[in-house]
Design an enzyme around this catalytic site. Structure first.
Site, PDB file in Angstrom:
ATOM      1  N   SER A 176       0.796  -1.233   0.000  1.00 49.68           N
ATOM      2  CA  SER A 176       0.000   0.000   0.000  1.00 49.68           C
ATOM      3  C   SER A 176       0.827   1.280   0.000  1.00 49.68           C
ATOM      4  CB  SER A 176      -0.948   0.017   1.201  1.00 49.68           C
ATOM      5  OG  SER A 176      -2.049  -0.830   0.967  1.00 49.68           O
TER       6      SER A 176
ATOM      7  N   LYS B 131       0.105   3.730  -2.691  1.00 50.35           N
ATOM      8  CA  LYS B 131      -0.915   4.779  -2.620  1.00 50.35           C
ATOM      9  C   LYS B 131      -0.317   6.172  -2.475  1.00 50.35           C
ATOM     10  CE  LYS B 131      -4.451   1.634  -0.910  1.00 50.35           C
ATOM     11  NZ  LYS B 131      -4.185   0.498  -0.055  1.00 50.35           N
TER      12      LYS B 131
ATOM     13  N   SER C  52      -6.316   3.572   4.247  1.00 49.64           N
ATOM     14  CA  SER C  52      -5.643   2.743   3.246  1.00 49.64           C
ATOM     15  C   SER C  52      -6.637   1.976   2.370  1.00 49.64           C
ATOM     16  CB  SER C  52      -4.670   1.758   3.915  1.00 49.64           C
ATOM     17  OG  SER C  52      -3.706   1.301   2.983  1.00 49.64           O
TER      18      SER C  52
ATOM     19  N   LYS D 138       2.943   6.733   5.340  1.00 50.70           N
ATOM     20  CA  LYS D 138       2.063   5.656   4.881  1.00 50.70           C
ATOM     21  C   LYS D 138       2.592   4.287   5.293  1.00 50.70           C
ATOM     22  CE  LYS D 138      -1.567   4.245   2.642  1.00 50.70           C
ATOM     23  NZ  LYS D 138      -1.579   3.026   3.471  1.00 50.70           N
TER      24      LYS D 138
END
Length: 379
Positions: free
Chosen positions: A60, A63, A120, A223
């Site tokens: 992720s 992202k 997320s 993140k």
């Protein structure tokens, strides 16, 4: 023919704070992760790293690029924060983490950004990707083109979410490049979204998976990511005084480990290193003689704030020398490189910075050019 001369900028030494004692720099901590990287944001200097160029699965952390392109679309006016977007069946049915959007209910761009960054949400990522590019496949093409523009030469994206794909990969170094680019290019969006600790959508409250937001007051975002192959990953950014550090930790064994190992890395950087502003953008560093121009001099400056990141105490021993183009002959364009500063520590060059002209210098008239030609011949 152009000659070069060197000036020692003694004035720089007056700008350097005095440290009576330099701390002993310890080696980086041993981290139980597959790869890591710690970098000073302002200077770009790498503080510590391990296997930073090894190919990994970004999960992720992908992202961050999805957010970058979404922010860019908003900046260009292609999307608006209060704009509502339809939810596709693909987004609704996607596996993995979700913000739980509903195809029957339109959702705003701002809600999707919160859902993607804080929760997320894979569903949010796909919805934004379709809004920006028309399809997730076309969005992946945009991601790869932007990666090349940013200098992420060892990265390839296949989707907007980070779900596993054999052709979806990156490196710690490329992820650092991406993280720094988002903080640099979209500072207001970064500040507004990445430090938020929880978000509620569709009556479901989910916490930000970045545990460091609770554990360390210096950490203001980035993140997390996780897949079975990638392990537990975390990019974190923290600021203390003038120093901002960004850490990339990849392949930890669990959620707790990715937070603790990231914390160790950031603590190491703040304990043993510091970032110091040497020159501000557009500051006049020296004034250079110009020949055959309407002006006789031009200010030499830099095009952005210039920092040095060094072990604590080393800055007091830094010396700088300036090399300029000579003779400097008009016409000269503002921003044109006209020299450089070389920074030396204990006899070793540690960095160089280009010097640029602060303004245009137009060519002088006929007689002015002749007079300077004679001066140059005599010299």
């Amino acid at each position: 023919m152009r000659l070069k001369f060197t000036l020692i900028l003694n004035s720089l030494l007056l700008l350097l704070p005095f440290y009576a004692f330099a701390e002993q720099v310890a080696p980086p901590p041993n981290l139980a992760v597959k790869a890591y990287l710690l970098q000073d944001f302002n200077s770009g200097n790498i503080v510590a790293s391990s296997k930073k160029d090894d190919r990994i699965e970004p999960a992720s952390l992908t992202k961050i690029m999805t957010a970058y392109l979404s922010f860019d679309a908003i900046q260009l006016g292609h999307l608006k924060l209060n704009q509502t977007l339809p939810v596709s069946e693909k987004a609704w049915k996607v596996e993995g983490s979700k913000m739980f959007i509903d195809p029957k209910v339109a959702v705003t761009v701002d809600e999707l950004l919160h859902g993607m960054i804080i929760q997320s949400g894979n569903d949010a990522s796909i919805t934004l990707a379709i809004a920006v590019a028309g399809s997730e496949e076309q969005f992946a093409d945009m991601m790869n083109k932007q990666a090349l523009k940013l200098g992420m030469l060892n990265t390839h994206f296949m989707n907007a979410t980070g779900l596993p794909d054999k052709d979806h990969y990156t490196t710690a170094q490329d992820l650092m490049t991406l993280a720094n680019a988002l903080i640099r290019d979209f500072p207001l969006e970064y500040k507004r979204l990445y430090s938020v600790k929880e978000y509620t959508y569709n009556k479901i409250t989910q916490p930000n998976r970045n545990r460091l937001l609770w554990l360390d007051a210096n950490v203001d975002g980035m993140k997390t990511g996780h897949t079975d192959n990638a392990g537990y990953c975390l990019i974190a950014s923290a600021k203390h005084g003038e120093t901002r550090l960004v850490s990339v930790v990849l392949g930890a064994a669990n959620e707790t480990m990715r937070a603790t190992e990231s914390q160790k890395l950031l603590n190491y950087g703040f304990q043993f290193f510091e970032s110091t502003l040497v020159y501000k953008q557009a500051q006049t560093i020296n004034t250079l003689r110009v020949y055959k121009g309407q002006d006789k001099t031009v200010a030499a400056t830099i095009n952005k704030d210039y920092y040095l990141s060094l072990p604590k105490g080393d800055y007091a021993r830094v010396k700088a020398s300036m090399t300029s183009q000579q003779p400097l002959i008009a016409p000269i364009k503002a921003g044109q490189t006209i020299g450089k500063i070389t920074f030396v520590l204990d006899g070793k060059t540690i960095n160089e910075q280009a010097l640029v002209a602060a303004k245009n210098v137009d060519e002088a008239g006929f007689f002015g050019r002749i007079a300077d030609s004679i001066r140059l011949m005599i010299q």
